[in-house]
Design a protein around this motif. Structure first.
Motif, mmCIF file in Angstrom:
data_model
loop_
_atom_site.group_PDB
_atom_site.id
_atom_site.type_symbol
_atom_site.label_atom_id
_atom_site.label_comp_id
_atom_site.label_asym_id
_atom_site.label_seq_id
_atom_site.Cartn_x
_atom_site.Cartn_y
_atom_site.Cartn_z
ATOM 1 N N UNK A 164 0.897 -1.600 0.583
ATOM 2 C CA UNK A 164 -0.692 0.218 0.128
ATOM 3 C C UNK A 164 1.489 1.288 -0.345
ATOM 4 N N UNK A 165 0.033 2.657 0.098
ATOM 5 C CA UNK A 165 0.906 3.987 -0.287
ATOM 6 C C UNK A 165 1.566 3.906 0.886
ATOM 7 N N UNK A 166 0.759 3.540 2.372
ATOM 8 C CA UNK A 166 1.024 3.814 3.938
ATOM 9 C C UNK A 166 2.036 3.267 4.283
ATOM 10 N N UNK A 167 2.729 1.701 4.011
ATOM 11 C CA UNK A 167 3.795 0.805 3.972
ATOM 12 C C UNK A 167 4.797 1.471 2.849
ATOM 13 N N UNK A 168 4.574 2.205 1.528
ATOM 14 C CA UNK A 168 5.787 2.238 0.965
ATOM 15 C C UNK A 168 5.906 3.749 1.531
ATOM 16 N N UNK A 169 5.618 4.127 2.256
ATOM 17 C CA UNK A 169 6.425 5.692 3.252
ATOM 18 C C UNK A 169 6.775 5.104 4.380
ATOM 19 N N UNK A 170 5.946 4.226 4.884
ATOM 20 C CA UNK A 170 6.937 3.574 6.328
ATOM 21 C C UNK A 170 7.871 2.805 5.425
ATOM 22 N N UNK A 171 8.676 2.188 4.725
ATOM 23 C CA UNK A 171 9.464 1.667 4.312
ATOM 24 C C UNK A 171 10.850 3.309 3.760
ATOM 25 N N UNK A 172 10.028 4.657 3.177
ATOM 26 C CA UNK A 172 10.992 5.445 2.369
ATOM 27 C C UNK A 172 11.228 6.166 4.337
ATOM 28 N N UNK A 173 9.880 6.361 4.978
ATOM 29 C CA UNK A 173 10.571 6.834 6.126
ATOM 30 C C UNK A 173 12.329 6.137 6.952
ATOM 31 N N UNK A 174 12.615 4.908 7.222
ATOM 32 C CA UNK A 174 13.127 4.021 7.240
ATOM 33 C C UNK A 174 14.881 4.805 6.927
ATOM 34 N N UNK A 175 14.381 4.704 5.039
ATOM 35 C CA UNK A 175 15.522 5.001 4.482
ATOM 36 C C UNK A 175 16.208 6.420 4.859
ATOM 37 N N UNK A 176 14.777 7.622 5.604
ATOM 38 C CA UNK A 176 15.763 8.746 5.502
ATOM 39 C C UNK A 176 16.269 8.819 7.048
ATOM 40 N N UNK A 177 16.098 7.650 8.022
ATOM 41 C CA UNK A 177 17.036 7.601 8.976
ATOM 42 C C UNK A 177 17.339 6.764 9.008
ATOM 43 N N UNK A 178 18.019 6.375 8.101
ATOM 44 C CA UNK A 178 19.273 6.051 7.371
ATOM 45 C C UNK A 178 20.167 7.229 6.988
ATOM 46 N N UNK A 179 20.040 7.585 6.260
ATOM 47 C CA UNK A 179 20.487 8.966 5.454
ATOM 48 C C UNK A 179 21.098 9.701 6.816
ATOM 49 N N UNK A 180 19.550 9.968 7.644
ATOM 50 C CA UNK A 180 19.638 11.395 8.428
ATOM 51 C C UNK A 180 21.240 10.348 9.552
ATOM 52 N N UNK A 181 21.013 9.593 9.563
ATOM 53 C CA UNK A 181 22.838 8.444 11.034
ATOM 54 C C UNK A 181 23.572 8.850 9.996
ATOM 55 N N UNK A 182 24.091 9.244 8.762
ATOM 56 C CA UNK A 182 24.789 9.050 7.811
ATOM 57 C C UNK A 182 25.536 8.438 6.523
ATOM 58 N N UNK A 183 24.083 7.629 5.959
ATOM 59 C CA UNK A 183 24.169 7.143 4.854
ATOM 60 C C UNK A 183 24.328 7.294 3.626
ATOM 61 N N UNK A 184 24.134 7.480 3.013
ATOM 62 C CA UNK A 184 24.741 8.053 0.925
ATOM 63 C C UNK A 184 22.663 7.510 0.804
#
Length: 175
Positions: free
Chosen positions: A94-114
């Motif tokens: 679902x779109x909601x699941x896609x957004x949750x996945x993207x939020x996880x990537x967003x946290x990884x980027x904020x933690x220093x991953x590119x």
């Protein structure tokens, strides 16, 4: 806008992942590589020669005035324009699941991953093999929501979650 020779409702767009023009009908959300039936091929040839020749390609040498360069990380969902990717033949989340996945990537980027390193394995766009790099593009070459978010970024900045007909994105402005 110049006459394209395409049937009513169709327009020429540019695929930044393949660096090629394609044909899109916004009302039906259909996209295709080949011109639709009832195209005036002579008019289309003239239009393409003028607007989509190699002189207008998005390579580094041809970056042009007013163009920016971005990378993105795309997560598609079942309501995306094309709910399939190089990663999955049929996307059912679902779109909601896609957004949750993207939020996880967003946290990884904020933690220093590119963003680019994550995009290589996780992005649903074929630009993943280029670390999500879409090359240079100007106004009117991307979906409006994507373009608005991309042009609002400063070089190096990463957007929040951006929703388009293609799915949900994180966008990083490169130049």
């Amino acid at each position: 806008m110049a006459a394209t020779g395409l049937p009513s409702g169709w327009e020429v767009r540019h695929s930044n992942s393949k660096n090629l023009p394609y044909y899109f009908n916004p009302s039906t959300k259909e996209s295709r590589w080949e011109p639709p039936a009832d195209t005036d091929t002579e008019t289309l040839k003239e239009y393409m020669a003028t607007h989509h020749s190699m002189a207008h390609s998005n390579d580094v040498a041809g970056q042009g005035e007013g163009k920016i360069r971005c990378a993105h990380l795309l997560v598609k969902h079942r309501d995306s324009r094309r709910p399939s990717s190089w990663r999955e033949a049929e996307i059912t989340r679902s779109k909601e699941e896609a957004i949750e996945i993207l939020k996880g990537y967003e946290q990884r980027i904020q933690s220093g991953e590119s963003l680019g390193d994550i995009a290589v394995s996780e992005s649903d766009c074929s630009s993943a093999r280029k670390k999500g790099d879409l090359g240079f593009f100007g106004h009117g070459e991307m979906q409006k929501e994507f373009e608005d978010a991309a042009f609002a970024l400063k070089p190096g900045q990463v957007s929040g979650i951006v929703e388009t007909a293609s799915g949900v994105h994180l966008i990083q402005r490169i130049q």
